[in-house]
Enzyme design. Structure first.
Site, short mmCIF file in Angstrom:
data_model
loop_
_atom_site.label_atom_id
_atom_site.label_comp_id
_atom_site.label_asym_id
_atom_site.label_seq_id
_atom_site.Cartn_x
_atom_site.Cartn_y
_atom_site.Cartn_z
N GLU A 104 -21.39 66.30 -13.05
CA GLU A 104 -21.74 66.43 -11.49
C GLU A 104 -22.49 66.77 -11.20
O GLU A 104 -22.55 65.98 -9.79
CB GLU A 104 -20.65 66.77 -11.21
N GLU A 124 -13.48 66.62 -19.19
CA GLU A 124 -12.16 66.05 -18.69
C GLU A 124 -11.15 66.10 -19.00
O GLU A 124 -10.01 66.12 -18.97
CB GLU A 124 -12.63 65.43 -17.01
#
Ligand code: T1G
Length: 679
Positions: A104, A124
């Site tokens: 990210e 995740e």
């Protein structure tokens, strides 16, 4: 040296994150990034910035250890907002893994350049959460919805070349990553080009749905997978800033969930389990050549793992035909795995060159470690170890792959019991990661370390335990299965027990598992142990009655269940039910309905009680090791964290009550575990 090292080169600010072991984006790193970005924005002499990771990793993600605590400023989304708003362009230089928050961070840069060795991913969902810093919104703006759902919905990792192909990377640099990134700042990335300002490439709706269905299937329909898919889809439908808020809300809600806590528990438990207790840790012996004795299914599976890990392999079997077939099978599998991209062609070629087929004991004298994987019979194994003792070089480690037999009785067949240990692989051996490393009474610490080291180099999860019947996994699974048989007598049918435990999350219920592994194997084990069984102990004779009718499970197309073309019948037939009802009657039990909740509680309480006993006996070194074994070897649902993690969630009162219930059901022979060892 802080967590962020700064340097200026060609008018560019090099920002290197240096926060071992994985450059996780802890609060100090996030604060360091904010300071560096302020300097970049404020210094007129700087034309741009490059983000790098120290050592051979970019960033391994947000700091998972912070998840149990309140978020601390600056949050990662705040850092990424400043990064993207920075008036100067920033290029990410991926020198290794860029995972989770690490990717990210890179996605909030204006371009991404990687070394060929880099991997990227948003894993995740494997932690029961979704990306919480823009991953679900920025990634689809580079790859399209379908590819983003595939990556985020499964938590998969992509190698650099595939990431380039999908548009996640802008370029791959063979070396000098900082130089390549600086060159980009002087060229294609000389102007800002934030990902958030780009539009999502169009995808056929059918491709998006197919990706979503595949991700849900892979993720077993868990909440985080569904939330990740919904978040990604918003990238094409909802304005960026609004969708970012939705993503953050979903992330924070999931992060607080019991499922995410369980997955974090097992994540750290697996990393702790592979470390021996301090008192036993020693420098392991040199391991270059491994011999495997026995070219059957287990031996061949172990052999494949050994070859792929880069060792020299001597595969010995005195049955020349079996040995030749196993050798040919190994070469074929190496080719197939290279063709499938699971291993490189070069490593497959090296592995082929390291395979030595042997059928004479004298050929094992160069082996540093020898793994016996022959028939599960004590006298057969003892004879093999007598030969190993005679032909293996001094200080070779001698390992048995036994599932149940006594390591010390096998070691006693040699003059060197100090060099003997158990290496309990799980079938299929080249797939299952779990490896129980069993310490015999005389096993020396350096031999134990060698077993653990081999496990790690085979890319497995080596968990150490002491030499007691069933080690850790089989000990607990046997207790669980025995109590499930009690529940048959008490009133449940096999399908009700299996359905209840599959609803809890087990991959398969115990009776379906027994049919798969073969009731005759359990029958032989029970007959071998019958002499030692106290007649007062509760024993359910259903399995024996089935075997006496040649109902051995899948292998005979009938066991607890009947099988038609491999498909298991939903319900057990009248014969099985009559046998079970007769057992209830003989024990004077009035059969009653058992709810799925009762079935689950009694089965899990049995596992928890046996775990407490294992800890009290010192068979398992840590409570969390037990969770690692059951999750990685016995189909215990990973998102429940393992039997000990589950037990901790019950609390003392419920555990005490549960242990009373299972003790009453078992009657004579019940041993109550110490609840404190679990809490
Ligand atoms: N946070 C904290 N500690 C971590 C960590 C992390 N992200 N990753 C690893 N460690 C510790 C690990 O416990 C071990 O500690 C040591 O580092 C070495 O790990 C905002 C919210 C990066 C591929 O899921 O996959 O970002 O035992 O043995 O084999 O959207 O670690 O030495 O004390 O695994 O070289 C997403 C998890 C987080 C990646 C390196 N990231 N890590 O493998 O070392 S959530 C992940 C890994 C997130 C954002 C969200 C691997 C690795 P100790 P290791 P390795």
């Amino acid at each position: 040296m802080g967590v962020l090292n700064l340097a200026v080169r060609d008018g560019v600010l090099l920002m290197t994150i240096d926060h071992p072991p994985v450059n996780a984006l802890s609060r100090t790193v996030r604060a360091g990034l904010m300071e560096a970005l302020a300097r970049l924005a404020g210094d007129a002499l700087l034309r741009g910035g490059v983000l790098l990771g120290a050592d051979n990793i970019f960033v391994g993600g947000a700091d998972i250890r912070e998840f149990g605590k309140p978020a601390s400023a600056p949050t990662l989304p705040e850092v990424l907002a400043v990064l993207e708003a920075c008036p100067k362009p920033v290029v990410a230089g991926l020198n290794g893994a860029a995972l989770g928050g690490g990717l990210e961070l890179a996605l909030a840069c204006d371009a991404r350049i990687a070394l060929p060795s880099a991997v990227v991913g948003l894993p995740e969902v494997t932690l029961g959460i979704i990306p919480g810093a823009g991953g679900t919104q920025r990634l689809p703006r580079l790859t399209g919805l379908a590819a983003a759902i595939r990556l985020i919905g499964t938590g998969a990792k992509l190698k650099a070349d595939e990431a380039l192909r999908q548009g996640i990377l802008d370029d791959i640099a063979p070396d000098d990553l900082p130089g390549a990134a600086i060159a980009w700042l002087h060229g294609p990335a000389s102007a800002k080009r934030p990902v958030s300002a780009r539009t999502v490439p169009a995808d056929a709706p059918s491709a998006v749905e197919a990706a979503a269905q595949a991700a849900v299937k892979t993720g077993k329909g868990r909440p985080a997978v569904r939330a990740a898919i919904a978040a990604v889809k918003e990238a094409a439908e909802v304005p960026f800033a609004e969708a970012l808020q939705h993503e953050r809300h979903a992330f924070e809600t999931l992060r607080a969930s019991p499922e995410a806590a369980a997955l974090r528990h097992i994540f750290f438990a697996e990393r702790e389990a592979v470390r021996l207790p301090e008192s036993l840790r020693q420098k392991p012996r040199q391991l270059e050549t491994i011999a495997v004795i026995g070219a059957g299914t287990m031996g061949a599976g172990i052999a494949l793992s050994v070859l792929e890990a880069g060792f020299w392999l001597i595969l010995l079997d005195q049955n020349a035909a079996l040995l030749a077939a196993a050798g040919a099978g190994l070469l074929r599998q190496l080719d197939e795995r290279a063709q499938a991209g699971k291993i490189s062609f070069s490593s497959a070629e090296r592995a082929r060159e390291r395979l030595i087929l042997a059928n004479g004991w004298q050929e094992i004298d160069s082996a540093d470690l020898i793994i016996e994987a022959v028939y599960e019979d004590l006298s057969v194994k003892q004879e093999v170890f007598r030969q190993l003792d005679a032909y293996a070089k001094p200080h070779a480690v001698l390992a048995t792959n036994t599932s149940y037999l006594d390591i010390d009785q096998i070691a006693a067949a040699t003059s060197r019991p100090r060099d003997v240990l158990g290496l309990h692989f799980f079938s299929p051996a080249h797939v299952m990661k779990l490896l129980e490393v069993v310490q015999g009474a005389q096993t020396t610490p350096d031999v134990l370390s060698a077993g653990m080291e081999l496990g790690k180099r085979l890319q497995k999860l080596p968990v150490m335990c002491e030499n007691r019947f069933g080690f850790i996994g089989n000990r607990i699974y046997n207790a669980y299965r025995t109590h499930c048989e009690f529940m048959l007598e008490d009133g449940a049918w096999p399908e009700q027990v299996d359905e209840a435990l599959e609803a809890f999350g087990f991959a398969m219920g115990p009776f379906a598992v027994m049919d798969m592994s073969g009731l005759d194997i359990a029958w032989r084990m029970r007959k071998s142990r019958a002499a030692g069984r106290d007649p007062r102990a509760r024993h359910v004779p259903v399995l024996e009655a089935l075997c006496e009718q040649d109902r051995f499970g899948r292998k005979s197309n009938i066991g607890y269940y009947s099988y038609d073309g491999g498909k298991r019948a939903k319900e057990t037939d009248q014969t099985v039910r009559a046998i079970i009802a007769a057992a209830s009657e003989k024990r004077g039990i009035r059969r009653r309905d058992l709810s799925p909740e009762e079935i689950q509680r009694r089965a899990l309480m049995t596992m928890a009680n046996e775990a407490a006993l294992l800890l009290a006996e010192g068979v398992a070194q840590r409570a969390s090791d037990i969770d690692v074994v059951l999750v990685n070897g016995y189909g215990f649902p990973r998102w429940m964290g393992g039997p000990v993690h589950w037990a901790r969630g019950q609390g003392r009162a419920k555990l005490e009550e549960g242990f009373d219930i299972i003790g009453e059901a078992m009657g004579f022979g019940f041993r109550r575990g110490d609840v404190d060892l679990l809490l």
